[in-house]
Design a protein around this motif. Structure first.
Motif, PDB file in Angstrom:
ATOM      1  N   LYS A   1     -22.154 -11.192  15.020  1.00 15.54           N
ATOM      2  CA  LYS A   1     -21.915  -9.754  14.937  1.00 15.54           C
ATOM      3  C   LYS A   1     -20.435  -9.491  14.681  1.00 15.54           C
ATOM      4  CE  LYS A   1     -25.716  -8.197  17.898  1.00 15.54           C
ATOM      5  NZ  LYS A   1     -26.081  -7.417  19.122  1.00 15.54           N
ATOM      6  N   PRO A   2     -20.114  -8.534  13.790  1.00 14.28           N
ATOM      7  CA  PRO A   2     -18.707  -8.188  13.549  1.00 14.28           C
ATOM      8  C   PRO A   2     -18.093  -7.570  14.802  1.00 14.28           C
ATOM      9  CG  PRO A   2     -20.147  -7.312  11.821  1.00 14.28           C
ATOM     10  CD  PRO A   2     -21.033  -7.772  12.926  1.00 14.28           C
ATOM     11  N   THR A   3     -16.782  -7.595  14.862  1.00 19.32           N
ATOM     12  CA  THR A   3     -16.074  -6.877  15.912  1.00 19.32           C
ATOM     13  C   THR A   3     -15.055  -5.953  15.265  1.00 19.32           C
ATOM     14  OG1 THR A   3     -14.902  -7.117  18.022  1.00 19.32           O
ATOM     15  CG2 THR A   3     -14.214  -8.575  16.222  1.00 19.32           C
ATOM     16  N   ARG A   4     -14.634  -4.935  15.997  1.00 18.75           N
ATOM     17  CA  ARG A   4     -13.791  -3.902  15.420  1.00 18.75           C
ATOM     18  C   ARG A   4     -12.422  -3.877  16.085  1.00 18.75           C
ATOM     19  NH1 ARG A   4     -16.664  -0.422  12.296  1.00 18.75           N
ATOM     20  NH2 ARG A   4     -15.057   1.181  12.468  1.00 18.75           N
ATOM     21  N   LEU A   5     -11.477  -3.237  15.382  1.00 22.56           N
ATOM     22  CA  LEU A   5     -10.145  -3.029  15.920  1.00 22.56           C
ATOM     23  C   LEU A   5      -9.572  -1.749  15.326  1.00 22.56           C
ATOM     24  CD1 LEU A   5      -7.715  -4.151  13.625  1.00 22.56           C
ATOM     25  CD2 LEU A   5      -9.234  -6.105  13.957  1.00 22.56           C
ATOM     26  N   ARG A   6      -8.628  -1.169  16.051  1.00 24.52           N
ATOM     27  CA  ARG A   6      -7.976   0.052  15.584  1.00 24.52           C
ATOM     28  C   ARG A   6      -6.492  -0.228  15.378  1.00 24.52           C
ATOM     29  NH1 ARG A   6      -8.692   3.414  19.731  1.00 24.52           N
ATOM     30  NH2 ARG A   6     -10.668   4.202  18.905  1.00 24.52           N
ATOM     31  N   VAL A   7      -5.985   0.200  14.214  1.00 23.14           N
ATOM     32  CA  VAL A   7      -4.554   0.099  13.925  1.00 23.14           C
ATOM     33  C   VAL A   7      -3.986   1.514  13.939  1.00 23.14           C
ATOM     34  CG1 VAL A   7      -2.797  -0.624  12.271  1.00 23.14           C
ATOM     35  CG2 VAL A   7      -4.887  -1.970  12.527  1.00 23.14           C
ATOM     36  N   SER A   8      -2.941   1.718  14.726  1.00 24.04           N
ATOM     37  CA  SER A   8      -2.310   3.028  14.853  1.00 24.04           C
ATOM     38  C   SER A   8      -0.872   2.953  14.368  1.00 24.04           C
ATOM     39  CB  SER A   8      -2.340   3.507  16.310  1.00 24.04           C
ATOM     40  OG  SER A   8      -3.656   3.521  16.819  1.00 24.04           O
ATOM     41  N   VAL A   9      -0.457   3.968  13.609  1.00 17.54           N
ATOM     42  CA  VAL A   9       0.912   4.032  13.090  1.00 17.54           C
ATOM     43  C   VAL A   9       1.481   5.404  13.450  1.00 17.54           C
ATOM     44  CG1 VAL A   9       2.401   3.826  11.070  1.00 17.54           C
ATOM     45  CG2 VAL A   9       0.243   2.545  11.154  1.00 17.54           C
ATOM     46  N   ASP A  10       2.599   5.399  14.159  1.00 18.71           N
ATOM     47  CA  ASP A  10       3.263   6.641  14.575  1.00 18.71           C
ATOM     48  C   ASP A  10       4.603   6.741  13.848  1.00 18.71           C
ATOM     49  OD1 ASP A  10       4.015   8.930  15.828  1.00 18.71           O
ATOM     50  OD2 ASP A  10       4.092   8.104  17.855  1.00 18.71           O
ATOM     51  N   ILE A  11       4.723   7.713  12.944  1.00 20.18           N
ATOM     52  CA  ILE A  11       5.927   7.883  12.124  1.00 20.18           C
ATOM     53  C   ILE A  11       6.628   9.168  12.561  1.00 20.18           C
ATOM     54  CG2 ILE A  11       6.835   8.066   9.776  1.00 20.18           C
ATOM     55  CD1 ILE A  11       4.175   6.831   8.797  1.00 20.18           C
ATOM     56  N   ARG A  12       7.937   9.077  12.852  1.00 17.33           N
ATOM     57  CA  ARG A  12       8.685  10.240  13.330  1.00 17.33           C
ATOM     58  C   ARG A  12      10.019  10.366  12.607  1.00 17.33           C
ATOM     59  NH1 ARG A  12       6.891  11.932  18.908  1.00 17.33           N
ATOM     60  NH2 ARG A  12       5.106  10.589  19.447  1.00 17.33           N
ATOM     61  N   GLY A  13      10.446  11.595  12.421  1.00 18.92           N
ATOM     62  CA  GLY A  13      11.726  11.886  11.789  1.00 18.92           C
ATOM     63  C   GLY A  13      11.896  13.385  11.639  1.00 18.92           C
ATOM     64  N   LYS A  14      13.112  13.845  11.380  1.00 16.29           N
ATOM     65  CA  LYS A  14      13.366  15.280  11.254  1.00 16.29           C
ATOM     66  C   LYS A  14      12.636  15.889  10.058  1.00 16.29           C
ATOM     67  CE  LYS A  14      17.891  15.272  13.514  1.00 16.29           C
ATOM     68  NZ  LYS A  14      19.333  15.567  13.358  1.00 16.29           N
ATOM     69  N   ASP A  15      12.553  15.144   8.969  1.00 13.74           N
ATOM     70  CA  ASP A  15      11.894  15.638   7.762  1.00 13.74           C
ATOM     71  C   ASP A  15      11.224  14.465   7.060  1.00 13.74           C
ATOM     72  OD1 ASP A  15      11.004  16.889   5.507  1.00 13.74           O
ATOM     73  OD2 ASP A  15      12.990  17.268   4.644  1.00 13.74           O
ATOM     74  N   LEU A  16       9.903  14.460   7.074  1.00 14.86           N
ATOM     75  CA  LEU A  16       9.139  13.343   6.495  1.00 14.86           C
ATOM     76  C   LEU A  16       8.617  13.648   5.096  1.00 14.86           C
ATOM     77  CD1 LEU A  16       7.022  12.361   9.645  1.00 14.86           C
ATOM     78  CD2 LEU A  16       9.254  11.480   8.948  1.00 14.86           C
ATOM     79  N   SER A  17       9.038  14.741   4.511  1.00 14.94           N
ATOM     80  CA  SER A  17       8.469  15.175   3.227  1.00 14.94           C
ATOM     81  C   SER A  17       8.768  14.221   2.079  1.00 14.94           C
ATOM     82  CB  SER A  17       8.986  16.570   2.872  1.00 14.94           C
ATOM     83  OG  SER A  17      10.401  16.565   2.734  1.00 14.94           O
ATOM     84  N   SER A  18       9.786  13.373   2.219  1.00 13.18           N
ATOM     85  CA  SER A  18      10.119  12.443   1.135  1.00 13.18           C
ATOM     86  C   SER A  18       9.238  11.198   1.133  1.00 13.18           C
ATOM     87  CB  SER A  18      11.587  12.021   1.240  1.00 13.18           C
ATOM     88  OG  SER A  18      11.798  11.244   2.411  1.00 13.18           O
ATOM     89  N   LEU A  19       8.492  10.961   2.200  1.00 14.91           N
ATOM     90  CA  LEU A  19       7.657   9.761   2.286  1.00 14.91           C
ATOM     91  C   LEU A  19       6.516   9.824   1.277  1.00 14.91           C
ATOM     92  CD1 LEU A  19       7.370   9.138   6.141  1.00 14.91           C
ATOM     93  CD2 LEU A  19       8.927   8.071   4.498  1.00 14.91           C
ATOM     94  N   GLN A  20       6.302   8.712   0.591  1.00 12.78           N
ATOM     95  CA  GLN A  20       5.252   8.657  -0.424  1.00 12.78           C
ATOM     96  C   GLN A  20       4.022   7.879   0.034  1.00 12.78           C
ATOM     97  OE1 GLN A  20       7.891   7.007  -3.518  1.00 12.78           O
ATOM     98  NE2 GLN A  20       7.463   8.877  -4.693  1.00 12.78           N
ATOM     99  N   SER A  21       4.246   6.772   0.741  1.00 13.71           N
ATOM    100  CA  SER A  21       3.107   5.969   1.191  1.00 13.71           C
ATOM    101  C   SER A  21       3.537   5.039   2.316  1.00 13.71           C
ATOM    102  CB  SER A  21       2.517   5.147   0.035  1.00 13.71           C
ATOM    103  OG  SER A  21       3.483   4.246  -0.480  1.00 13.71           O
ATOM    104  N   ALA A  22       2.537   4.548   3.036  1.00 12.43           N
ATOM    105  CA  ALA A  22       2.761   3.551   4.086  1.00 12.43           C
ATOM    106  C   ALA A  22       1.998   2.288   3.704  1.00 12.43           C
ATOM    107  CB  ALA A  22       2.284   4.078   5.436  1.00 12.43           C
ATOM    108  N   TRP A  23       2.735   1.191   3.597  1.00 10.18           N
ATOM    109  CA  TRP A  23       2.132  -0.106   3.276  1.00 10.18           C
ATOM    110  C   TRP A  23       1.941  -0.842   4.599  1.00 10.18           C
ATOM    111  CZ3 TRP A  23       4.940  -4.308  -0.164  1.00 10.18           C
ATOM    112  CH2 TRP A  23       4.132  -5.438  -0.269  1.00 10.18           C
ATOM    113  N   ILE A  24       0.689  -0.906   5.046  1.00  8.44           N
ATOM    114  CA  ILE A  24       0.366  -1.517   6.336  1.00  8.44           C
ATOM    115  C   ILE A  24      -0.170  -2.919   6.099  1.00  8.44           C
ATOM    116  CG2 ILE A  24      -1.052  -1.294   8.414  1.00  8.44           C
ATOM    117  CD1 ILE A  24      -1.170   1.769   7.653  1.00  8.44           C
TER     118      ILE A  24
END
Length: 393
Positions: free
Chosen positions: A120-143
């Motif tokens: 049987k498969p098993t599962r996992l959760r990946v969480s990413v918390d990104i913080r900054g004064k202005d995040l509008s310039s971010l284009q993508s997150a390579w995880i």
């Protein structure tokens, strides 16, 4: 017959039996699935999308594809690379993994304890918390999710790459129609397309607000392949004897001129087809003056593979294959939207290749409209081009 001769014959038979046994063992070994355990790309969602905070969560599965063996995962962790056209100096990103095993609780300290993946498969959760004064310039997150499989083939490190878009253009960002031969064309901006996207939904979201009856929508073949998850990192490619030698005979600009690019083709169509296509292609070029036979014999993917640097970051780090079942994709777009659709491969050298198109489209008119490559070859991020035939068409 002397005793020495008999001993020699018996010894020879014994050696042959040993060699035969070793050959059988080797054949059986090669047929074994080994550490055939994979981590899926998963389902991802941006649950918080505020000016100063993005929170991303992904649900992934570890699947054991072997029938008889249990595969262990002694280590698993993740990291993230943010992509932006501006400085990341004041932006922080924290990433962590939470096991979701049905038979074991996650540790409070975040430690990934060694786990056995059975049938049987098993599962996992990946969480990413990104913080900054202005995040509008971010284009993508390579995880990048790193994991180690431990089983019949020993200890093998693996990687699962996931790209999550963080910037989403509005419909108003695409409004500049351009004249073309017997048509007007509108390059349409989208977010960075990933495996999280579906071609039909992308057309509905970005194209339908601009479209009218009789329009045709074209999609680049590379974006379609990315949405299908058809890309490989070179670290996941193991160039063999054939790939390491044949790649030297291709032009430096070819995606088959590297061992990993060539091995990717070999993995798709098989070594014998690639070798025979190469030999026959070389003979046709040398003695008949007919270049290009290799690409005909090796199949469609030989022309469509894009090696490293072939597309937008972060996919410039990957080998991107050609799309799968392109005709099915355009048919689905037509059924869902009523628009004629085509998947195309266009470059700045005025070369237009149509991989698939809905039946009502004039291929000649399509080529004329796309010959100037309105989608561009740089970082325009306009994988869609809406074509509106003019009255003179």
């Amino acid at each position: 017959m002397t005793i020495a001769t008999m001993i020699g014959i018996i010894f020879s038979i014994f050696v042959l039996l040993i060699l035969l046994a070793l050959l059988v063992v080797e054949v059986q070994f090669r047929r074994r699935p080994g550490n055939k355990l994979e981590l899926t790309a998963g389902d991802w969602d941006i649950t918080t999308y505020d000016p100063d905070r993005y929170f991303i969560e992904g649900e992934l599965e570890l699947i054991n594809y072997t029938k008889r063996f249990e595969i262990m995962v002694p280590e698993l962790w993740a990291d993230v690379k943010l992509l932006s056209k501006e400085s990341l100096e004041d932006i922080t990103a924290k990433v962590w993994v939470t096991p979701q095993h049905a038979d074991a609780d996650a540790r409070a300290d975040g430690y990934w304890f060694a786990y056995i993946v059975k049938r049987k498969p098993t599962r996992l959760r990946v969480s990413v918390d990104i913080r900054g004064k202005d995040l509008s310039s971010l284009q993508s997150a390579w995880i990048r999710v790193h994991y180690v499989t431990y089983g019949p083939q020993g200890r093998i490190p693996k990687l699962r790459h996931v790209i999550v878009p963080l910037k989403f253009p509005t419909v108003e960002d695409s409004h500049r129609w351009r004249p073309a031969t017997n048509a007007d064309v509108l390059p349409i901006r989208t977010h960075l397309l990933t495996h999280l996207d579906d071609p039909v939904e992308i057309v509905k979201r970005y194209v339908l607000p601009h479209a009218q009856a009789g329009d045709v929508i074209t999609i680049g073949e590379t974006p379609v392949a990315l949405m299908q998850g058809r890309f490989r990192h070179p670290t996941d490619v193991r160039p063999g004897w054939l790939a390491r030698r044949l790649c030297y005979y291709f032009m430096p600009t070819s995606s088959l001129a590297t061992a990993c690019g060539m091995q990717t083709l070999i993995d798709i169509v098989g070594p014998w087809r690639v070798l025979s296509a190469f030999l026959l292609g070389a003979l046709a070029k040398k003695f008949l003056g007919k270049p290009g036979l290799f690409y005909v014999l090796a199949g469609e993917q030989a022309r469509l593979i894009d090696d490293v640097t072939g597309t937008l970051p972060p996919y410039d780090q990957f080998i991107v294959l050609g799309p799968e079942n392109p005709q099915q994709v355009v048919n689905q777009i037509y059924q869902a939207t009523g628009l004629g659709a085509a998947i195309v491969d266009v470059n700045d050298l005025k070369a237009v290749k149509i991989l698939a198109a809905t039946p009502e489209i004039s291929l000649k008119s399509l080529e004329q409209a796309l010959v100037t490559n309105p989608a561009g070859n740089a970082d325009e991020q306009t994988p869609l081009v809406l074509i509106r035939p003019t009255s003179t068409a």
